[in-house]
Design a protein around this motif. Structure first.
Motif, PDB file in Angstrom:
ATOM      1  N   PHE A  62    -106.393   6.177  37.850  1.00  0.00           N
ATOM      2  CA  PHE A  62    -107.672   6.798  38.371  1.00  0.00           C
ATOM      3  C   PHE A  62    -107.171   8.013  39.569  1.00  0.00           C
ATOM      4  CE2 PHE A  62    -107.001   2.338  40.313  1.00  0.00           C
ATOM      5  CZ  PHE A  62    -107.101   2.697  41.652  1.00  0.00           C
ATOM      6  N   ASP A  63    -105.274   8.027  39.497  1.00  0.00           N
ATOM      7  CA  ASP A  63    -105.103   8.715  40.277  1.00  0.00           C
ATOM      8  C   ASP A  63    -105.450   8.654  42.000  1.00  0.00           C
ATOM      9  OD1 ASP A  63    -103.586  11.631  40.596  1.00  0.00           O
ATOM     10  OD2 ASP A  63    -105.800  12.606  40.449  1.00  0.00           O
ATOM     11  N   ASP A  64    -104.739   7.616  42.032  1.00  0.00           N
ATOM     12  CA  ASP A  64    -104.983   7.087  43.771  1.00  0.00           C
ATOM     13  C   ASP A  64    -103.287   7.085  43.602  1.00  0.00           C
ATOM     14  OD1 ASP A  64    -104.457   5.743  46.214  1.00  0.00           O
ATOM     15  OD2 ASP A  64    -105.315   3.995  45.132  1.00  0.00           O
ATOM     16  N   SER A  65    -102.612   7.721  44.212  1.00  0.00           N
ATOM     17  CA  SER A  65    -101.106   8.234  44.845  1.00  0.00           C
ATOM     18  C   SER A  65    -100.964   7.310  45.883  1.00  0.00           C
ATOM     19  CB  SER A  65    -100.745   9.827  45.259  1.00  0.00           C
ATOM     20  OG  SER A  65    -101.660  10.402  46.080  1.00  0.00           O
ATOM     21  N   LYS A  66    -102.249   6.820  47.355  1.00  0.00           N
ATOM     22  CA  LYS A  66    -101.709   5.917  48.632  1.00  0.00           C
ATOM     23  C   LYS A  66    -101.849   4.345  48.243  1.00  0.00           C
ATOM     24  CE  LYS A  66    -102.352   9.252  51.681  1.00  0.00           C
ATOM     25  NZ  LYS A  66    -100.808   9.319  52.353  1.00  0.00           N
ATOM     26  N   GLY A  67    -102.439   4.104  47.176  1.00  0.00           N
ATOM     27  CA  GLY A  67    -102.661   2.632  46.885  1.00  0.00           C
ATOM     28  C   GLY A  67    -103.892   2.135  47.092  1.00  0.00           C
ATOM     29  N   TYR A  68    -104.841   2.004  47.894  1.00  0.00           N
ATOM     30  CA  TYR A  68    -105.529   2.087  48.328  1.00  0.00           C
ATOM     31  C   TYR A  68    -106.546   1.168  47.424  1.00  0.00           C
ATOM     32  CZ  TYR A  68    -103.770   3.927  53.319  1.00  0.00           C
ATOM     33  OH  TYR A  68    -102.743   3.886  54.336  1.00  0.00           O
ATOM     34  N   GLY A  69    -106.686   1.671  46.288  1.00  0.00           N
ATOM     35  CA  GLY A  69    -107.699   2.011  45.721  1.00  0.00           C
ATOM     36  C   GLY A  69    -107.149   0.692  44.334  1.00  0.00           C
ATOM     37  N   THR A  70    -106.238   0.491  44.626  1.00  0.00           N
ATOM     38  CA  THR A  70    -105.684  -0.740  43.865  1.00  0.00           C
ATOM     39  C   THR A  70    -107.470  -2.059  43.671  1.00  0.00           C
ATOM     40  OG1 THR A  70    -104.606  -2.962  43.533  1.00  0.00           O
ATOM     41  CG2 THR A  70    -104.820  -2.476  44.879  1.00  0.00           C
ATOM     42  N   HIS A  71    -107.572  -2.268  42.251  1.00  0.00           N
ATOM     43  CA  HIS A  71    -108.843  -3.369  42.309  1.00  0.00           C
ATOM     44  C   HIS A  71    -108.455  -4.075  41.291  1.00  0.00           C
ATOM     45  CE1 HIS A  71    -108.888   0.801  39.752  1.00  0.00           C
ATOM     46  NE2 HIS A  71    -109.897  -0.267  39.093  1.00  0.00           N
ATOM     47  N   GLY A  72    -109.193  -5.607  40.828  1.00  0.00           N
ATOM     48  CA  GLY A  72    -108.777  -6.012  39.834  1.00  0.00           C
ATOM     49  C   GLY A  72    -110.045  -6.500  39.296  1.00  0.00           C
ATOM     50  N   ASP A  73    -110.123  -7.251  38.089  1.00  0.00           N
ATOM     51  CA  ASP A  73    -111.414  -7.624  37.202  1.00  0.00           C
ATOM     52  C   ASP A  73    -110.949  -9.370  36.650  1.00  0.00           C
ATOM     53  OD1 ASP A  73    -111.709  -4.769  37.063  1.00  0.00           O
ATOM     54  OD2 ASP A  73    -113.751  -4.929  36.343  1.00  0.00           O
ATOM     55  N   TYR A  74    -112.117  -9.696  36.631  1.00  0.00           N
ATOM     56  CA  TYR A  74    -111.799 -11.336  36.102  1.00  0.00           C
ATOM     57  C   TYR A  74    -113.044 -11.968  34.974  1.00  0.00           C
ATOM     58  CZ  TYR A  74    -111.944 -16.035  36.192  1.00  0.00           C
ATOM     59  OH  TYR A  74    -111.369 -17.728  35.858  1.00  0.00           O
ATOM     60  N   MET A  75    -113.384 -12.897  34.002  1.00  0.00           N
ATOM     61  CA  MET A  75    -113.661 -12.772  33.341  1.00  0.00           C
ATOM     62  C   MET A  75    -113.420 -13.427  32.997  1.00  0.00           C
ATOM     63  SD  MET A  75    -115.689 -11.210  29.819  1.00  0.00           S
ATOM     64  CE  MET A  75    -116.172  -9.963  31.350  1.00  0.00           C
ATOM     65  N   PHE A  76    -113.708 -15.013  34.217  1.00  0.00           N
ATOM     66  CA  PHE A  76    -113.979 -16.821  33.481  1.00  0.00           C
ATOM     67  C   PHE A  76    -114.131 -16.796  32.066  1.00  0.00           C
ATOM     68  CE2 PHE A  76    -115.038 -21.245  32.535  1.00  0.00           C
ATOM     69  CZ  PHE A  76    -114.721 -21.728  32.795  1.00  0.00           C
ATOM     70  N   GLY A  77    -112.748 -17.762  31.100  1.00  0.00           N
ATOM     71  CA  GLY A  77    -112.816 -17.855  30.211  1.00  0.00           C
ATOM     72  C   GLY A  77    -112.633 -19.189  29.747  1.00  0.00           C
ATOM     73  N   TRP A  78    -111.689 -20.253  30.670  1.00  0.00           N
ATOM     74  CA  TRP A  78    -110.884 -21.790  30.135  1.00  0.00           C
ATOM     75  C   TRP A  78    -112.443 -22.158  29.309  1.00  0.00           C
ATOM     76  CZ3 TRP A  78    -106.745 -23.448  32.763  1.00  0.00           C
ATOM     77  CH2 TRP A  78    -106.200 -22.837  33.663  1.00  0.00           C
ATOM     78  N   LYS A  79    -111.067 -23.079  29.048  1.00  0.00           N
ATOM     79  CA  LYS A  79    -112.212 -23.954  27.432  1.00  0.00           C
ATOM     80  C   LYS A  79    -113.280 -25.124  28.155  1.00  0.00           C
ATOM     81  CE  LYS A  79    -112.183 -23.926  22.755  1.00  0.00           C
ATOM     82  NZ  LYS A  79    -113.235 -22.788  22.516  1.00  0.00           N
ATOM     83  N   PHE A 109    -119.521 -16.216  33.988  1.00  0.00           N
ATOM     84  CA  PHE A 109    -119.225 -15.896  35.662  1.00  0.00           C
ATOM     85  C   PHE A 109    -117.343 -14.511  34.689  1.00  0.00           C
ATOM     86  CE2 PHE A 109    -115.896 -15.596  39.089  1.00  0.00           C
ATOM     87  CZ  PHE A 109    -117.264 -15.487  40.044  1.00  0.00           C
ATOM     88  N   ARG A 110    -118.270 -13.806  36.515  1.00  0.00           N
ATOM     89  CA  ARG A 110    -117.208 -12.449  36.401  1.00  0.00           C
ATOM     90  C   ARG A 110    -116.999 -12.051  37.780  1.00  0.00           C
ATOM     91  NH1 ARG A 110    -119.442  -8.647  31.498  1.00  0.00           N
ATOM     92  NH2 ARG A 110    -119.823 -10.958  31.058  1.00  0.00           N
ATOM     93  N   MET A 111    -115.976 -11.218  38.450  1.00  0.00           N
ATOM     94  CA  MET A 111    -116.483 -10.595  39.856  1.00  0.00           C
ATOM     95  C   MET A 111    -115.180  -9.646  39.936  1.00  0.00           C
ATOM     96  SD  MET A 111    -114.506 -13.696  42.241  1.00  0.00           S
ATOM     97  CE  MET A 111    -112.734 -14.719  40.788  1.00  0.00           C
ATOM     98  N   THR A 112    -115.834  -8.670  40.369  1.00  0.00           N
ATOM     99  CA  THR A 112    -114.095  -7.787  40.495  1.00  0.00           C
ATOM    100  C   THR A 112    -113.731  -8.015  42.432  1.00  0.00           C
ATOM    101  OG1 THR A 112    -115.425  -5.918  41.372  1.00  0.00           O
ATOM    102  CG2 THR A 112    -114.405  -6.605  38.547  1.00  0.00           C
ATOM    103  N   VAL A 113    -112.548  -7.359  42.641  1.00  0.00           N
ATOM    104  CA  VAL A 113    -112.046  -7.746  43.988  1.00  0.00           C
ATOM    105  C   VAL A 113    -111.644  -5.853  44.465  1.00  0.00           C
ATOM    106  CG1 VAL A 113    -109.838  -8.467  43.562  1.00  0.00           C
ATOM    107  CG2 VAL A 113    -110.423  -8.663  45.814  1.00  0.00           C
TER     108      VAL A 113
END
Length: 323
Positions: free
Chosen positions: A257-274, A135-139
């Motif tokens: 990525f050259d965003d000075s407003k901050g609106y383009g903030t984003h995160g990535d997740y890749m599941f890896g619990w044992k 599983f993976r996702m971004t926001v």
């Protein structure tokens, strides 16, 4: 000292979430979710979690990693965001360092990670289905030009423990203790797909902002998963001297990525619990009794990977676009 006691010290009386720190694993231009196989990726990221992280990742990440920078030693997931820079009035850039939450020990940079069942005050009565291997996702998105997502916010830290007073763009004045970037992920899954072409359509976002009870899942995405969130503490204090800021007083902080407003903030997740460790934790009536295995701060800090991309990432005279 074990990190578990630190992680649980902030738990609400009902222990409706797990909270823990992850030290920095790497800072480099790799993105195995959005740009798999691209070396380098378009912009710089700060990454925490398991040491299986590389430019191309597939399958069960938890079965491939041998160490993790996270306090829970069974969490080999990877979590990452863009990197914050300060743009000096002379045109040069300097990377903003990260620092750990005050109650998470002497971790090296990194982030604070949350998995909530419902909110801070209740476990709720909904079955929480843990993420699956692969599983993976971004926001969020680096191309966003308006701050419309309530789960993506900033806090101007008056001290290291400041919470609340969130904004959807970078703070407009110098912050006494730095800037905290907050990423809340969607928690409603379609029940079938581990990913989607844009890494978001397999999920549905019911986040209302802060750590409040999210809305009900729609029929298109009926499976309630943990509410995942990141908090990253950026130590901007060394840049609070206004003589370094633009002469017009405009925002000097920018994402990689050259965003000075901050609106383009984003995160990535890749599941890896044992194994089923995360599911067992989500099934626990009290998350304090989840029996998750922990490791020391020293062990978490020791986990690292070799850089695939070797370049100057700290600053000086450079074009941010090259990051």
């Amino acid at each position: 000292m074990k990190l578990l006691s630190l992680a649980l010290a902030l738990a609400a009386p009902s222990q409706a979430y797990i909270r823990f720190g992850c030290a920095t694993l790497s800072v480099q231009r790799l993105d195995p979710v959005v740009e798999p196989g691209h070396v380098p990726s378009a912009h710089l990221h700060q990454i925490v979690g398991g040491n299986a992280f590389n430019a191309t990742m597939s399958g069960d990440v938890g079965a491939k990693a041998t160490c993790t920078t996270c306090s829970f030693s069974e969490d080999f997931s990877n979590y990452w965001t863009a990197v914050m820079y300060f743009k000096h009035r002379n045109g040069s850039y300097k990377r903003v360092p990260q620092y750990p939450n005050s109650l998470l020990g002497s971790l090296t940079g990194g982030m604070t990670i949350y998995y909530l069942q419902q909110d801070f005050n209740s476990n709720g009565n909904t079955k929480i289905t843990a993420f699956k291997p692969g599983f993976r996702m971004t926001v969020g998105s680096p191309t966003t030009t308006a701050g419309k997502m309530p789960g993506l916010r900033y806090t101007c830290l008056q001290n290291i423990n400041t919470r609340g007073a969130e904004t959807n763009e970078f703070p407009k004045s110098a912050c006494p203790a730095g800037i905290m970037a907050i990423h809340h992920f969607p928690s409603c899954w379609d029940g079938t797909n581990l990913d989607s072409p844009n890494h978001q359509d397999h999920m549905y976002d019911t986040v209302k902002g802060a750590f409040v009870n999210a809305g009900a899942c729609p029929s298109s995405h009926p499976v309630r998963m943990p509410q995942l969130a990141f908090e990253t503490m950026w130590n901007t204090t060394m840049f609070n001297d206004k003589s370094m800021w633009p002469t017009d007083g405009s925002q000097p902080f920018v994402w990689s990525f050259d965003d000075s407003k901050g609106y383009g903030t984003h995160g990535d997740y890749m599941f890896g619990w044992k194994g089923d460790s995360l599911q067992k934790a989500m099934d626990s009536t009290s998350l304090v009794s989840n029996n998750l295995k922990t490791q020391s701060v020293a062990e978490a800090n020791k986990c690292a990977i070799k850089n695939t991309v070797n370049e100057n990432i700290d600053g000086c005279e450079m074009r941010l676009a090259l990051l």
